[in-house]
Design a protein around this motif. Structure first.
Motif, PDB file in Angstrom:
ATOM      1  N   ASP A  45       0.827  -1.201   0.000  1.00  0.00           N
ATOM      2  CA  ASP A  45       0.000   0.000   0.000  1.00  0.00           C
ATOM      3  C   ASP A  45       0.864   1.255   0.000  1.00  0.00           C
ATOM      4  O   ASP A  45       1.937   1.284   0.597  1.00  0.00           O
ATOM      5  CB  ASP A  45      -0.908   0.028   1.239  1.00  0.00           C
ATOM      6  N   ARG A  46       0.385   2.290  -0.655  1.00  0.00           N
ATOM      7  CA  ARG A  46       1.079   3.579  -0.658  1.00  0.00           C
ATOM      8  C   ARG A  46       0.091   4.690  -0.361  1.00  0.00           C
ATOM      9  O   ARG A  46      -1.024   4.681  -0.887  1.00  0.00           O
ATOM     10  CB  ARG A  46       1.758   3.818  -2.023  1.00  0.00           C
ATOM     11  N   PRO A  47       0.492   5.666   0.436  1.00  0.00           N
ATOM     12  CA  PRO A  47       1.776   5.717   1.142  1.00  0.00           C
ATOM     13  C   PRO A  47       1.780   4.834   2.376  1.00  0.00           C
ATOM     14  O   PRO A  47       0.718   4.453   2.878  1.00  0.00           O
ATOM     15  CB  PRO A  47       1.880   7.185   1.526  1.00  0.00           C
ATOM     16  N   ILE A 109      10.207   8.170  -3.589  1.00  0.00           N
ATOM     17  CA  ILE A 109       9.026   7.311  -3.636  1.00  0.00           C
ATOM     18  C   ILE A 109       8.061   7.799  -4.711  1.00  0.00           C
ATOM     19  O   ILE A 109       7.546   8.915  -4.631  1.00  0.00           O
ATOM     20  CB  ILE A 109       8.288   7.315  -2.283  1.00  0.00           C
ATOM     21  N   PRO A 110       7.798   6.992  -5.738  1.00  0.00           N
ATOM     22  CA  PRO A 110       6.798   7.394  -6.736  1.00  0.00           C
ATOM     23  C   PRO A 110       5.396   7.215  -6.160  1.00  0.00           C
ATOM     24  O   PRO A 110       5.149   6.293  -5.373  1.00  0.00           O
ATOM     25  CB  PRO A 110       7.056   6.439  -7.896  1.00  0.00           C
ATOM     26  N   SER A 111       4.475   8.089  -6.529  1.00  0.00           N
ATOM     27  CA  SER A 111       3.097   7.972  -6.029  1.00  0.00           C
ATOM     28  C   SER A 111       2.373   6.789  -6.654  1.00  0.00           C
ATOM     29  O   SER A 111       1.445   6.241  -6.072  1.00  0.00           O
ATOM     30  CB  SER A 111       2.322   9.264  -6.315  1.00  0.00           C
ATOM     31  N   ASP A 112       2.824   6.376  -7.819  1.00  0.00           N
ATOM     32  CA  ASP A 112       2.210   5.276  -8.555  1.00  0.00           C
ATOM     33  C   ASP A 112       3.073   4.028  -8.412  1.00  0.00           C
ATOM     34  O   ASP A 112       4.249   4.035  -8.816  1.00  0.00           O
ATOM     35  CB  ASP A 112       2.078   5.668 -10.028  1.00  0.00           C
ATOM     36  N   ASP A 186      11.697  15.883  -0.639  1.00  0.00           N
ATOM     37  CA  ASP A 186      10.933  14.842  -1.331  1.00  0.00           C
ATOM     38  C   ASP A 186      10.754  13.619  -0.429  1.00  0.00           C
ATOM     39  O   ASP A 186      11.597  13.321   0.422  1.00  0.00           O
ATOM     40  CB  ASP A 186      11.664  14.418  -2.604  1.00  0.00           C
ATOM     41  N   ALA A 187       9.656  12.903  -0.622  1.00  0.00           N
ATOM     42  CA  ALA A 187       9.419  11.660   0.103  1.00  0.00           C
ATOM     43  C   ALA A 187      10.335  10.573  -0.454  1.00  0.00           C
ATOM     44  O   ALA A 187      10.300  10.264  -1.644  1.00  0.00           O
ATOM     45  CB  ALA A 187       7.958  11.239  -0.030  1.00  0.00           C
ATOM     46  N   CYS A 188      11.169   9.993   0.425  1.00  0.00           N
ATOM     47  CA  CYS A 188      12.121   8.969  -0.001  1.00  0.00           C
ATOM     48  C   CYS A 188      11.999   7.739   0.890  1.00  0.00           C
ATOM     49  O   CYS A 188      11.401   7.796   1.968  1.00  0.00           O
ATOM     50  CB  CYS A 188      13.557   9.511   0.068  1.00  0.00           C
TER      51      CYS A 188
END
Length: 214
Positions: A45-47, A109-112, A186-188
């Motif tokens: 699951d993301r995020p 982290i890519p959203s997709d 950025d989210a990493c």
């Protein structure tokens, strides 16, 4: 001494033998890349909520994978909310497909989940193998795990156990700022993903979110 005619007859066989010696190793490398079929996504699951040190997910390939990070100090739990360059971490995973190599690195982290993670800190792979004593643990901004003998020649580490898909990677946190990204903003996360032999296959893309100390 062989006559010129005999020498002329030998040349095609010599050339053919040389081509076999050259092409067989190349085939071992190229054929798996060309024939690989994507298996889907890792099912994570993301995020991911908060900053856990362990995650599990069931991939589209039916495998249950687990990813966990440890401190190099025994008994200590790493604080993934305040990483610092030069900090060392031990990353372990199980349930992975050991027939396929993976990279382990801190990436954007890519959203997709169908999009490849990245860019990544330190680049992938980044292995320094010069003048290192056998058995010495090597920490790097990224680690490369692959059981194929051909890729081991280029610095890949082996899986700890091929049957269970277990591996251990040794990360040294690099500069959070790179070309086109900044992991302070950025989210990493600490990611696993298939290596260059299956770049578009997202089935082994597990991650643990991280943040950097201000």
């Amino acid at each position: 001494m062989p006559s010129p005619r005999v020498r002329r007859r030998r040349w095609p066989w010599i050339v053919a033998a040389a081509l076999v010696v050259l092409l067989v190793p190349i085939a071992f490398i190229v054929v798996p890349i060309l024939t690989h079929q994507n298996q889907g996504t890792a099912g994570q699951d993301r995020p991911v909520d908060e900053f856990p040190v362990q995650v599990t997910a069931s991939g589209d390939d039916g495998r249950e994978r687990a990813l966990e990070v440890f401190s190099v100090r025994p008994g200590m739990t790493p604080d993934l909310t305040a990483l610092e360059p030069g900090q060392r971490l031990i990353v372990s995973g199980t349930g992975y497909d050991a027939s396929q190599g993976i990279y382990v690195a801190i990436c954007v982290i890519p959203s997709d989940p169908t999009v490849k993670p990245g860019p990544c800190i330190g680049g992938v792979p980044d292995q320094e193998q010069t003048d290192v004593a056998e058995g010495t643990v090597q920490y790097a901004p990224s680690n490369w795990i692959n059981d194929d003998w051909a890729w081991k020649l280029f610095g890949a580490r082996s899986y700890d156990d091929e049957a269970t898909g277990t591996f251990t990677a040794y990360l040294e946190v690099g500069d959070p700022v790179g070309e086109g990204f900044d992991c302070r903003v950025d989210a990493c996360g600490i990611f696993t993903r298939n290596d260059h032999t299956a770049l578009n296959d997202r089935v082994q893309d597990l991650y643990l979110p991280v943040a950097f100390a201000s």
